[in-house]
Motif scaffolding. Structure first.
Motif, PDB file in Angstrom:
ATOM      1  N   LYS A 159       0.909  -1.070   0.016  1.00 20.21           N
ATOM      2  CA  LYS A 159       0.033   0.173   0.053  1.00 20.21           C
ATOM      3  C   LYS A 159       1.004   1.517  -0.054  1.00 20.21           C
ATOM      4  CE  LYS A 159      -4.232   1.985   0.911  1.00 20.21           C
ATOM      5  NZ  LYS A 159      -5.569   1.708   1.672  1.00 20.21           N
ATOM      6  N   ILE A 160       0.674   2.067  -1.042  1.00 24.85           N
ATOM      7  CA  ILE A 160       1.720   3.260  -0.942  1.00 24.85           C
ATOM      8  C   ILE A 160       1.448   4.222   0.179  1.00 24.85           C
ATOM      9  CG2 ILE A 160       1.861   5.324  -2.326  1.00 24.85           C
ATOM     10  CD1 ILE A 160       1.261   4.004  -4.980  1.00 24.85           C
ATOM     11  N   SER A 161       0.603   4.130   0.773  1.00 25.98           N
ATOM     12  CA  SER A 161       0.397   5.215   2.015  1.00 25.98           C
ATOM     13  C   SER A 161       1.277   4.483   3.112  1.00 25.98           C
ATOM     14  CB  SER A 161      -0.940   5.168   2.582  1.00 25.98           C
ATOM     15  OG  SER A 161      -1.395   4.077   2.915  1.00 25.98           O
ATOM     16  N   GLU A 162       1.501   3.196   3.179  1.00 25.12           N
ATOM     17  CA  GLU A 162       2.458   2.710   4.268  1.00 25.12           C
ATOM     18  C   GLU A 162       3.695   2.832   3.695  1.00 25.12           C
ATOM     19  OE1 GLU A 162      -0.244  -0.896   6.484  1.00 25.12           O
ATOM     20  OE2 GLU A 162       1.309  -1.361   4.800  1.00 25.12           O
ATOM     21  N   LEU A 163       4.182   2.942   2.428  1.00 23.67           N
ATOM     22  CA  LEU A 163       5.533   3.398   1.993  1.00 23.67           C
ATOM     23  C   LEU A 163       5.833   4.626   2.275  1.00 23.67           C
ATOM     24  CD1 LEU A 163       7.742   1.881   0.399  1.00 23.67           C
ATOM     25  CD2 LEU A 163       6.768   2.920  -1.754  1.00 23.67           C
ATOM     26  N   LEU A 164       4.726   5.552   2.134  1.00 30.38           N
ATOM     27  CA  LEU A 164       4.939   6.939   2.280  1.00 30.38           C
ATOM     28  C   LEU A 164       5.237   7.246   3.770  1.00 30.38           C
ATOM     29  CD1 LEU A 164       2.428   8.623  -0.203  1.00 30.38           C
ATOM     30  CD2 LEU A 164       4.950   8.637  -0.384  1.00 30.38           C
ATOM     31  N   TYR A 165       4.778   6.360   4.785  1.00 32.90           N
ATOM     32  CA  TYR A 165       4.942   6.591   6.090  1.00 32.90           C
ATOM     33  C   TYR A 165       6.410   6.598   6.366  1.00 32.90           C
ATOM     34  CZ  TYR A 165       4.906   6.084  11.070  1.00 32.90           C
ATOM     35  OH  TYR A 165       5.295   5.915  12.518  1.00 32.90           O
ATOM     36  N   PHE A 166       7.231   5.780   5.749  1.00 34.62           N
ATOM     37  CA  PHE A 166       8.531   5.786   6.211  1.00 34.62           C
ATOM     38  C   PHE A 166       9.434   6.479   5.082  1.00 34.62           C
ATOM     39  CE2 PHE A 166       6.845   1.801   7.817  1.00 34.62           C
ATOM     40  CZ  PHE A 166       7.258   1.725   9.082  1.00 34.62           C
ATOM     41  N   LEU A 167       8.939   6.642   3.864  1.00 31.72           N
ATOM     42  CA  LEU A 167       9.637   7.415   2.904  1.00 31.72           C
ATOM     43  C   LEU A 167       8.974   8.456   2.403  1.00 31.72           C
ATOM     44  CD1 LEU A 167      10.999   4.466   1.022  1.00 31.72           C
ATOM     45  CD2 LEU A 167      12.469   5.732   2.669  1.00 31.72           C
ATOM     46  N   GLU A 169       9.494  11.386   1.534  1.00 32.50           N
ATOM     47  CA  GLU A 169      10.012  12.098   0.318  1.00 32.50           C
ATOM     48  C   GLU A 169       9.483  11.713  -1.059  1.00 32.50           C
ATOM     49  OE1 GLU A 169      13.316   9.265   1.607  1.00 32.50           O
ATOM     50  OE2 GLU A 169      11.772  10.780   2.445  1.00 32.50           O
ATOM     51  N   LEU A 170       8.999  10.546  -1.031  1.00 31.35           N
ATOM     52  CA  LEU A 170       8.465   9.589  -2.360  1.00 31.35           C
ATOM     53  C   LEU A 170       6.987  10.480  -2.613  1.00 31.35           C
ATOM     54  CD1 LEU A 170       9.153   6.022  -1.751  1.00 31.35           C
ATOM     55  CD2 LEU A 170      10.280   7.557  -3.288  1.00 31.35           C
ATOM     56  N   GLY A 171       6.540  11.036  -1.728  1.00 28.30           N
ATOM     57  CA  GLY A 171       5.193  11.785  -1.768  1.00 28.30           C
ATOM     58  C   GLY A 171       5.421  13.072  -2.728  1.00 28.30           C
ATOM     59  N   LYS A 172       6.730  13.574  -2.961  1.00 21.77           N
ATOM     60  CA  LYS A 172       6.722  14.516  -3.862  1.00 21.77           C
ATOM     61  C   LYS A 172       6.830  14.139  -5.362  1.00 21.77           C
ATOM     62  CE  LYS A 172      10.038  16.738  -0.430  1.00 21.77           C
ATOM     63  NZ  LYS A 172      11.416  16.909  -0.142  1.00 21.77           N
ATOM     64  N   ASN A 173       6.702  12.816  -5.535  1.00 21.56           N
ATOM     65  CA  ASN A 173       6.653  12.496  -6.816  1.00 21.56           C
ATOM     66  C   ASN A 173       5.272  12.035  -7.192  1.00 21.56           C
ATOM     67  OD1 ASN A 173       6.355   9.907  -8.805  1.00 21.56           O
ATOM     68  ND2 ASN A 173       8.243  10.099  -9.004  1.00 21.56           N
ATOM     69  N   ASP A 174       4.863  12.867  -8.468  1.00 24.01           N
ATOM     70  CA  ASP A 174       3.505  12.453  -8.751  1.00 24.01           C
ATOM     71  C   ASP A 174       2.843  11.216  -8.902  1.00 24.01           C
ATOM     72  OD1 ASP A 174       3.581  15.651  -9.132  1.00 24.01           O
ATOM     73  OD2 ASP A 174       3.990  15.335 -11.541  1.00 24.01           O
ATOM     74  N   PHE A 175       3.534  10.439  -9.383  1.00 22.72           N
ATOM     75  CA  PHE A 175       2.891   9.294  -9.096  1.00 22.72           C
ATOM     76  C   PHE A 175       2.533   8.663  -7.818  1.00 22.72           C
ATOM     77  CE2 PHE A 175       3.375   4.724  -8.398  1.00 22.72           C
ATOM     78  CZ  PHE A 175       2.451   4.045  -8.995  1.00 22.72           C
ATOM     79  N   PHE A 176       3.432   8.805  -6.809  1.00 16.43           N
ATOM     80  CA  PHE A 176       2.955   8.368  -5.445  1.00 16.43           C
ATOM     81  C   PHE A 176       2.306   9.237  -5.044  1.00 16.43           C
ATOM     82  CE2 PHE A 176       7.177   6.371  -6.051  1.00 16.43           C
ATOM     83  CZ  PHE A 176       7.016   5.088  -5.519  1.00 16.43           C
ATOM     84  N   PHE A 177       2.248  10.601  -5.042  1.00 15.42           N
ATOM     85  CA  PHE A 177       1.271  11.491  -4.470  1.00 15.42           C
ATOM     86  C   PHE A 177      -0.117  11.335  -5.054  1.00 15.42           C
ATOM     87  CE2 PHE A 177      -1.021  15.576  -4.700  1.00 15.42           C
ATOM     88  CZ  PHE A 177      -1.096  15.909  -3.630  1.00 15.42           C
ATOM     89  N   SER A 178      -0.384  10.845  -6.097  1.00 18.83           N
ATOM     90  CA  SER A 178      -1.507  10.951  -6.761  1.00 18.83           C
ATOM     91  C   SER A 178      -2.261   9.463  -6.617  1.00 18.83           C
ATOM     92  CB  SER A 178      -1.681  11.063  -8.421  1.00 18.83           C
ATOM     93  OG  SER A 178      -1.134  12.314  -8.729  1.00 18.83           O
TER      94      SER A 178
END
Length: 185
Positions: A159-167, A169-178
């Motif tokens: 789940k991308i939201s779990e990946l974003l919890y630890f990383l 800065e990936l949320g700055k990438n359009d793919f992960f943010f969207s």
């Protein structure tokens, strides 16, 4: 070991690029922790740079509902090695690790290796051999540039939201943010 309390103190000092400098070698055939919690009780001073994930508020950091069963555990100047048979815990209200097993875990100054890792959270599942390589733990402050990950996810859903919890800065990438609510399969 303190004869009255049964507690064992192990000191470690990070000096230069080294993390492990224990004044004892610990070897256990098996150990278990049940229904425990770990939290930072010093809420006035959170650790500064060099503590892995700088966006996490270590002043209000808690691991709860810890269940752990490990065999062939060793801690010495080379690092930590063990076979994690059961590991479950909750990180505050954000992440629930329902179970983690592996054939072997090895953690040292320059890397983390998990052989035949199987990890299950409420939203994700990993099944792979995973290796993280780094110069020292300070590299985690710039994870995406300084920590090398080797993995070939066999049967995994993240789940991308779990990946974003630890990383985050990936949320700055359009793919992960969207796609923060999406699964990577």
């Amino acid at each position: 070991m303190d004869a009255e309390t049964g507690e064992t103190a192990v000191s470690s000092v990070e000096s230069g690029s080294g993390l492990f400098r224990p004044n004892v070698d610990i070897k256990l055939d098996y150990f278990e922790i049940r229904n425990s919690r770990l939290e930072n009780l010093n809420t006035t001073e959170a650790p500064g740079p060099g503590y892995g994930f700088p966006h996490i508020d270590y002043g209000d950091f808690r691991l709860e509902e810890i269940e752990l069963q490990w065999s062939n555990f060793s801690l010495d100047s080379a690092g930590v090695k063990a076979i994690p048979e059961v590991l479950s815990l909750r990180i505050g209200d954000e992440i629930e690790l329902m179970n983690m097993t592996a054939d072997r875990i090895s953690f040292s100054d320059s890397g983390l290796e998990l052989t035949n890792l199987q990890l299950l959270t409420g939203n994700s599942y990993l099944d792979d051999d995973i290796s993280l390589k780094f110069s020292n733990l300070n590299d985690f402050n710039n994870f995406t540039d300084l920590v090398e990950i080797e993995a070939a996810f066999r049967r995994s859903e993240i789940k991308i939201s779990e990946l974003l919890y630890f990383l985050p800065e990936l949320g700055k990438n359009d793919f992960f943010f969207s796609n923060a609510a999406a699964l990577i399969e």
